[in-house]
Design a protein around this motif. Structure first.
Motif, mmCIF file in Angstrom:
data_model
loop_
_atom_site.group_PDB
_atom_site.id
_atom_site.type_symbol
_atom_site.label_atom_id
_atom_site.label_comp_id
_atom_site.label_asym_id
_atom_site.label_seq_id
_atom_site.Cartn_x
_atom_site.Cartn_y
_atom_site.Cartn_z
ATOM 1 N N PRO A 17 89.239 35.776 109.170
ATOM 2 C CA PRO A 17 90.793 36.016 109.496
ATOM 3 C C PRO A 17 91.398 34.954 108.863
ATOM 4 C CG PRO A 17 89.009 36.265 111.463
ATOM 5 C CD PRO A 17 88.031 35.909 110.042
ATOM 6 N N GLY A 18 92.722 35.553 108.345
ATOM 7 C CA GLY A 18 93.520 34.660 108.247
ATOM 8 C C GLY A 18 93.381 33.906 106.589
ATOM 9 N N LYS A 19 91.918 34.390 105.972
ATOM 10 C CA LYS A 19 91.702 33.577 104.509
ATOM 11 C C LYS A 19 91.321 34.800 103.532
ATOM 12 C CE LYS A 19 89.296 29.774 106.560
ATOM 13 N NZ LYS A 19 87.626 29.146 106.569
ATOM 14 N N GLU A 20 91.403 34.182 102.215
ATOM 15 C CA GLU A 20 91.302 35.123 101.018
ATOM 16 C C GLU A 20 89.641 35.487 101.067
ATOM 17 O OE1 GLU A 20 95.128 34.741 99.935
ATOM 18 O OE2 GLU A 20 93.512 35.649 98.409
ATOM 19 N N ARG A 21 89.512 36.816 100.298
ATOM 20 C CA ARG A 21 88.320 37.170 100.302
ATOM 21 C C ARG A 21 87.763 36.428 99.355
ATOM 22 N NH1 ARG A 21 88.453 43.364 98.219
ATOM 23 N NH2 ARG A 21 89.231 42.202 96.332
ATOM 24 N N GLU A 22 86.430 36.120 99.484
ATOM 25 C CA GLU A 22 85.531 35.326 98.496
ATOM 26 C C GLU A 22 84.353 36.013 98.296
ATOM 27 O OE1 GLU A 22 84.470 31.465 100.376
ATOM 28 O OE2 GLU A 22 83.612 32.640 102.189
ATOM 29 N N VAL A 23 83.759 35.653 97.287
ATOM 30 C CA VAL A 23 82.474 36.035 96.656
ATOM 31 C C VAL A 23 81.396 35.254 97.415
ATOM 32 C CG1 VAL A 23 82.353 34.833 94.639
ATOM 33 C CG2 VAL A 23 81.017 36.696 94.975
ATOM 34 N N VAL A 24 80.314 35.778 97.816
ATOM 35 C CA VAL A 24 79.248 34.975 98.502
ATOM 36 C C VAL A 24 78.176 34.971 97.573
ATOM 37 C CG1 VAL A 24 77.692 35.400 100.485
ATOM 38 C CG2 VAL A 24 80.251 35.894 100.870
ATOM 39 N N ALA A 25 77.629 36.244 97.097
ATOM 40 C CA ALA A 25 76.589 36.324 96.210
ATOM 41 C C ALA A 25 76.675 37.472 95.028
ATOM 42 C CB ALA A 25 75.288 36.386 96.961
ATOM 43 N N VAL A 26 76.103 37.183 94.004
ATOM 44 C CA VAL A 26 76.074 38.085 92.884
ATOM 45 C C VAL A 26 74.703 38.452 92.643
ATOM 46 C CG1 VAL A 26 76.864 38.672 90.753
ATOM 47 C CG2 VAL A 26 78.516 37.729 92.463
ATOM 48 N N LEU A 27 74.324 39.740 92.187
ATOM 49 C CA LEU A 27 72.898 40.020 91.724
ATOM 50 C C LEU A 27 73.234 41.000 90.530
ATOM 51 C CD1 LEU A 27 70.086 39.909 91.989
ATOM 52 C CD2 LEU A 27 70.217 42.072 93.158
ATOM 53 N N GLY A 28 73.043 40.550 89.290
ATOM 54 C CA GLY A 28 73.369 41.199 88.076
ATOM 55 C C GLY A 28 72.209 42.424 87.855
ATOM 56 N N TRP A 29 72.675 43.378 87.003
ATOM 57 C CA TRP A 29 71.766 44.348 86.807
ATOM 58 C C TRP A 29 70.521 43.722 86.559
ATOM 59 C CZ3 TRP A 29 69.526 45.323 81.962
ATOM 60 C CH2 TRP A 29 69.793 44.663 80.867
ATOM 61 N N SER A 30 69.575 44.846 86.811
ATOM 62 C CA SER A 30 67.915 44.285 86.746
ATOM 63 C C SER A 30 67.472 43.618 85.665
ATOM 64 C CB SER A 30 66.929 45.497 87.031
ATOM 65 O OG SER A 30 67.105 46.415 86.114
ATOM 66 N N GLY A 31 67.957 43.932 84.389
ATOM 67 C CA GLY A 31 67.472 42.976 83.312
ATOM 68 C C GLY A 31 68.305 41.826 83.022
#
Length: 119
Positions: free
Chosen positions: A40-54
């Motif tokens: 609430p009241g904050k910008e959206r942020e990235v938490v975790a990224v999983l690249g394509w399987s290779g």
């Protein structure tokens, strides 16, 4: 393409939750997948990224390293975010997202699931 996020809820400080993101219309192993959150009241942020399987790519926000794990279940075409040692600061709406390899902009988004951590 549809991404359906689920698994949010109310949990106490120090608790755990597992979020799920079921994909239809795309194959999760062939896309870069990610979890974002917006408090609430904050910008959206990235938490975790999983690249394509290779790709071998897995990255986490500093604030969740060691506590959250992103992984996919290719058999169920689903991505998960296992969250442990939850803190009140983790309270947010969590969104899953997907993008084709080579693209830096996430083009497919789920509807969000609310995680509330009580102190």
């Amino acid at each position: 393409v549809q991404l359906q996020a689920s698994g949010g809820g109310l949990v106490q400080d120090g608790g755990s939750l597992r979020l799920s993101c079921v994909a239809s219309g795309l194959t999760v192993s062939r896309y870069s997948m990610a979890w974002f959150r917006q408090a609430p009241g904050k910008e959206r942020e990235v938490v975790a990224v999983l690249g394509w399987s290779g790709s071998g790519v897995t990255t986490y926000a500093d604030s969740v390293k060691g506590r959250f794990t992103i992984f996919r279940d290719s058999a169920k075409n689903t991505m998960h975010l296992q969250m442990s040692s939850l803190q009140p600061e983790d309270t947010a709406v969590y969104f899953c997202a997907a993008t084709p390899p080579g693209s830096s902009k996430y083009v497919y988004w789920g509807q969000g699931t609310l995680v509330t951590v009580s102190s």
